[in-house]
Design a protein around this motif. Structure first.
Motif, PDB file in Angstrom:
ATOM      1  N   PRO A   1       0.654  -1.306  -0.046  1.00  0.00           N
ATOM      2  CA  PRO A   1       0.370   0.309  -0.278  1.00  0.00           C
ATOM      3  C   PRO A   1       0.442   1.312  -0.229  1.00  0.00           C
ATOM      4  O   PRO A   1       0.676   2.509  -0.826  1.00  0.00           O
ATOM      5  CB  PRO A   1      -1.205  -0.004   1.362  1.00  0.00           C
ATOM      6  CG  PRO A   1      -0.674  -1.285   1.751  1.00  0.00           C
ATOM      7  CD  PRO A   1      -0.070  -2.057   1.515  1.00  0.00           C
ATOM      8  N   ALA A   2       1.663   0.658   0.955  1.00  0.00           N
ATOM      9  CA  ALA A   2       3.117   2.514   0.668  1.00  0.00           C
ATOM     10  C   ALA A   2       3.513   2.399  -0.821  1.00  0.00           C
ATOM     11  O   ALA A   2       3.895   3.918  -1.314  1.00  0.00           O
ATOM     12  CB  ALA A   2       4.074   1.868   1.573  1.00  0.00           C
ATOM     13  N   VAL A   3       3.942   1.436  -1.426  1.00  0.00           N
ATOM     14  CA  VAL A   3       4.491   1.679  -2.843  1.00  0.00           C
ATOM     15  C   VAL A   3       3.059   2.371  -3.830  1.00  0.00           C
ATOM     16  O   VAL A   3       3.230   3.498  -4.123  1.00  0.00           O
ATOM     17  CB  VAL A   3       4.446   0.777  -2.865  1.00  0.00           C
ATOM     18  CG1 VAL A   3       5.199   0.290  -5.479  1.00  0.00           C
ATOM     19  CG2 VAL A   3       5.802  -0.312  -2.676  1.00  0.00           C
ATOM     20  N   LEU A   4       1.885   2.029  -3.476  1.00  0.00           N
ATOM     21  CA  LEU A   4       1.040   2.412  -4.236  1.00  0.00           C
ATOM     22  C   LEU A   4       0.911   3.850  -4.091  1.00  0.00           C
ATOM     23  O   LEU A   4       0.733   4.760  -5.161  1.00  0.00           O
ATOM     24  CB  LEU A   4      -0.560   1.507  -4.482  1.00  0.00           C
ATOM     25  CG  LEU A   4       0.036   0.139  -4.700  1.00  0.00           C
ATOM     26  CD1 LEU A   4      -1.281  -0.495  -4.248  1.00  0.00           C
ATOM     27  CD2 LEU A   4       0.584  -0.483  -6.769  1.00  0.00           C
ATOM     28  N   ARG A   5       0.536   3.887  -3.518  1.00  0.00           N
ATOM     29  CA  ARG A   5       0.104   5.578  -2.864  1.00  0.00           C
ATOM     30  C   ARG A   5       1.094   6.198  -3.726  1.00  0.00           C
ATOM     31  O   ARG A   5       1.089   7.817  -3.671  1.00  0.00           O
ATOM     32  CB  ARG A   5       0.186   5.573  -1.018  1.00  0.00           C
ATOM     33  CG  ARG A   5       0.008   7.032  -0.387  1.00  0.00           C
ATOM     34  CD  ARG A   5      -0.678   7.285   1.186  1.00  0.00           C
ATOM     35  NE  ARG A   5       0.992   6.330   1.967  1.00  0.00           N
ATOM     36  CZ  ARG A   5       0.331   4.756   2.417  1.00  0.00           C
ATOM     37  NH1 ARG A   5      -0.533   4.943   2.784  1.00  0.00           N
ATOM     38  NH2 ARG A   5       2.073   4.218   2.970  1.00  0.00           N
ATOM     39  N   GLU A   6       3.047   5.882  -3.126  1.00  0.00           N
ATOM     40  CA  GLU A   6       4.397   6.519  -3.390  1.00  0.00           C
ATOM     41  C   GLU A   6       4.156   7.209  -4.589  1.00  0.00           C
ATOM     42  O   GLU A   6       4.362   7.930  -5.244  1.00  0.00           O
ATOM     43  CB  GLU A   6       5.132   6.595  -2.938  1.00  0.00           C
ATOM     44  CG  GLU A   6       5.458   6.602  -1.585  1.00  0.00           C
ATOM     45  CD  GLU A   6       5.909   7.783  -1.107  1.00  0.00           C
ATOM     46  OE1 GLU A   6       5.658   9.078  -1.933  1.00  0.00           O
ATOM     47  OE2 GLU A   6       5.450   8.924   0.257  1.00  0.00           O
ATOM     48  N   MET A   7       3.954   5.589  -5.546  1.00  0.00           N
ATOM     49  CA  MET A   7       3.614   6.066  -6.886  1.00  0.00           C
ATOM     50  C   MET A   7       3.034   6.816  -7.956  1.00  0.00           C
ATOM     51  O   MET A   7       2.371   7.449  -8.722  1.00  0.00           O
ATOM     52  CB  MET A   7       3.781   4.189  -7.408  1.00  0.00           C
ATOM     53  CG  MET A   7       4.501   3.868  -6.798  1.00  0.00           C
ATOM     54  SD  MET A   7       6.222   4.095  -7.953  1.00  0.00           S
ATOM     55  CE  MET A   7       6.353   3.532  -9.232  1.00  0.00           C
ATOM     56  N   ALA A   8       0.918   6.899  -7.267  1.00  0.00           N
ATOM     57  CA  ALA A   8       0.073   7.527  -7.333  1.00  0.00           C
ATOM     58  C   ALA A   8       0.692   8.727  -7.354  1.00  0.00           C
ATOM     59  O   ALA A   8      -0.298   9.767  -7.453  1.00  0.00           O
ATOM     60  CB  ALA A   8      -1.184   7.108  -7.028  1.00  0.00           C
ATOM     61  N   SER A   9       1.082   9.195  -6.592  1.00  0.00           N
ATOM     62  CA  SER A   9       1.506  10.428  -6.710  1.00  0.00           C
ATOM     63  C   SER A   9       1.889  11.490  -6.894  1.00  0.00           C
ATOM     64  O   SER A   9       2.150  12.315  -7.535  1.00  0.00           O
ATOM     65  CB  SER A   9       2.571  10.416  -4.715  1.00  0.00           C
ATOM     66  OG  SER A   9       3.283  11.005  -5.487  1.00  0.00           O
ATOM     67  N   GLY A  10       2.735  10.433  -8.455  1.00  0.00           N
ATOM     68  CA  GLY A  10       3.489  10.776  -9.781  1.00  0.00           C
ATOM     69  C   GLY A  10       4.947  11.997  -9.479  1.00  0.00           C
ATOM     70  O   GLY A  10       5.394  12.771  -9.727  1.00  0.00           O
ATOM     71  N   THR A  11       5.490  11.863  -7.744  1.00  0.00           N
ATOM     72  CA  THR A  11       6.813  12.401  -7.763  1.00  0.00           C
ATOM     73  C   THR A  11       7.902  11.408  -7.901  1.00  0.00           C
ATOM     74  O   THR A  11       8.659  11.781  -7.595  1.00  0.00           O
ATOM     75  CB  THR A  11       6.400  13.027  -6.199  1.00  0.00           C
ATOM     76  OG1 THR A  11       6.085  11.962  -5.238  1.00  0.00           O
ATOM     77  CG2 THR A  11       5.255  14.172  -6.566  1.00  0.00           C
ATOM     78  N   ILE A  12       7.605  10.575  -8.084  1.00  0.00           N
ATOM     79  CA  ILE A  12       8.990   9.340  -7.911  1.00  0.00           C
ATOM     80  C   ILE A  12       9.367   8.941  -9.156  1.00  0.00           C
ATOM     81  O   ILE A  12       8.645   8.732 -10.585  1.00  0.00           O
ATOM     82  CB  ILE A  12       8.135   7.797  -7.687  1.00  0.00           C
ATOM     83  CG1 ILE A  12       7.816   7.967  -6.244  1.00  0.00           C
ATOM     84  CG2 ILE A  12       9.018   7.121  -7.815  1.00  0.00           C
ATOM     85  CD1 ILE A  12       8.365   8.635  -4.796  1.00  0.00           C
ATOM     86  N   ASP A  13      10.748   8.782  -9.775  1.00  0.00           N
ATOM     87  CA  ASP A  13      10.910   9.000 -10.743  1.00  0.00           C
ATOM     88  C   ASP A  13      11.691   7.750 -11.112  1.00  0.00           C
ATOM     89  O   ASP A  13      12.115   6.951 -12.560  1.00  0.00           O
ATOM     90  CB  ASP A  13      12.668   9.921 -11.062  1.00  0.00           C
ATOM     91  CG  ASP A  13      12.021  11.488 -10.468  1.00  0.00           C
ATOM     92  OD1 ASP A  13      11.641  11.879 -11.315  1.00  0.00           O
ATOM     93  OD2 ASP A  13      12.944  12.405  -9.473  1.00  0.00           O
TER      94      ASP A  13
ATOM     95  N   LEU B   1      -0.245   2.229 -14.175  1.00  0.00           N
ATOM     96  CA  LEU B   1       0.527   3.407 -14.404  1.00  0.00           C
ATOM     97  C   LEU B   1       0.690   4.052 -15.576  1.00  0.00           C
ATOM     98  O   LEU B   1       0.514   3.232 -16.777  1.00  0.00           O
ATOM     99  CB  LEU B   1       1.659   3.458 -13.596  1.00  0.00           C
ATOM    100  CG  LEU B   1       2.228   3.230 -12.164  1.00  0.00           C
ATOM    101  CD1 LEU B   1       3.685   3.200 -12.389  1.00  0.00           C
ATOM    102  CD2 LEU B   1       1.773   4.101 -11.077  1.00  0.00           C
ATOM    103  N   LEU B   2      -0.286   4.944 -15.318  1.00  0.00           N
ATOM    104  CA  LEU B   2      -0.316   5.713 -16.888  1.00  0.00           C
ATOM    105  C   LEU B   2       0.729   6.145 -17.376  1.00  0.00           C
ATOM    106  O   LEU B   2       0.435   6.574 -18.293  1.00  0.00           O
ATOM    107  CB  LEU B   2      -1.938   7.381 -16.670  1.00  0.00           C
ATOM    108  CG  LEU B   2      -3.705   6.132 -16.208  1.00  0.00           C
ATOM    109  CD1 LEU B   2      -4.264   7.402 -16.435  1.00  0.00           C
ATOM    110  CD2 LEU B   2      -3.773   5.355 -17.100  1.00  0.00           C
TER     111      LEU B   2
END
Length: 139
Positions: A52-64, A88-89
């Motif tokens: 869940p933490a990965v999905l939340r961070e990835m959804a933020s759009g701020t991970i490179d 992911l889009l």
């Protein structure tokens, strides 16, 4: 050209490191360091230990870039990589760490952009990850 989530070429590159094992997360961060190369923005690590933490961070759009431990429990990084690539889009490079080099085929099935195997070699890990990070910088 701009990269989604990046506002400046000086802004740190955000690297998500996922593993249920804190030692794996530390080893990845130590291998890359905060300033991996003189022609790159500094790195900022986002430590995650759960799906869940990965999905939340990835959804933020701020991970490179994401580094996922294929041996994480209860949710392994290989299945998580496949889920992220399917859902992911935006394009996001993903590196999967496998228990052994013979598992690389499974990580490639997940559509991971690079595969590292244990034991983690800092030089090999940097050689895999730095080109992917360079692709995320503004040009």
């Amino acid at each position: 050209m701009t990269v989604a989530g990046r506002s400046s070429s000086y802004a740190p590159l955000r690297v998500l490191v996922y593993s249920s094992n804190p030692d794996v997360r530390v080893r990845v961060q130590q291998a890359l360091g905060c300033s991996p190369d003189t022609d790159m923005a500094p790195l900022e690590f986002v430590d995650t230990a759960t799906q869940p933490a990965v999905l939340r961070e990835m959804a933020s759009g701020t991970i490179d870039l994401a580094v996922l431990d294929g041996e994480a429990t209860p949710s392994g990084g290989i299945g998580l990589a496949k889920q992220l690539k399917d859902e992911l889009l935006q394009y996001l490079p993903i590196v999967v760490i496998t228990a052994r080099s013979d598992d690389a085929w499974l990580a490639r099935w997940s559509r991971a952009d690079a595969v590292a195997s244990r034991p983690l070699d800092p030089i090999v890990l940097r050689q895999l990850i730095l080109p992917l990070l360079r692709g995320r910088m503004l040009v």
